[in-house]
Design a protein around this motif. Structure first.
Motif: not given
Length: 108
Positions: A32-42
């Motif tokens: 997570x950043x102040x502006x966005x959320x990112x994920x690593x998935x498989x």
């Protein structure tokens, strides 16, 4: 079995593709950043045969919130993708004690 042994319980995400088919993914890491959320998935595999034959490709996506709906989207900006991908892959490598190689090295 000792009581202090830890059991791995994967976080499973159910994702619907464009045709409405449900695909299960395992959430490896979240950033997570102040502006966005990112994920690593498989891709999540359930049977022994699927687990053995699985490719375990790690996919890096952005979480988008749109009018109370949450969905995953590709990161279109190349610089953003490279930055986030490096961070998430380092987190995955540390969490699971694995090393992923850079495919660009093989192409040279």
């Amino acid at each position: 079995m000792a009581d202090n042994e830890e059991y791995y319980e994967p976080d499973i995400l159910s994702v619907s593709d464009e045709d409405g088919n449900e695909i299960l993914f395992e959430l490896l890491e979240r950033y997570e950043t102040d502006d966005n959320v990112y994920v690593a998935i498989t891709r999540y595999y359930e049977t022994d045969e699927e687990i053995v034959d699985g490719d375990y490709e790690v996919v890096i996506l952005k979480v988008i919130n749109d009018n109370d709906n949450e969905y995953l989207a590709e990161i279109e900006d190349e610089m953003e993708y490279e930055r986030v991908s490096d961070i998430l892959m380092q987190m995955v490598e540390e969490k699971f004690d694995v090393e992923y190689f850079d495919s660009d090295i093989l192409e040279q």
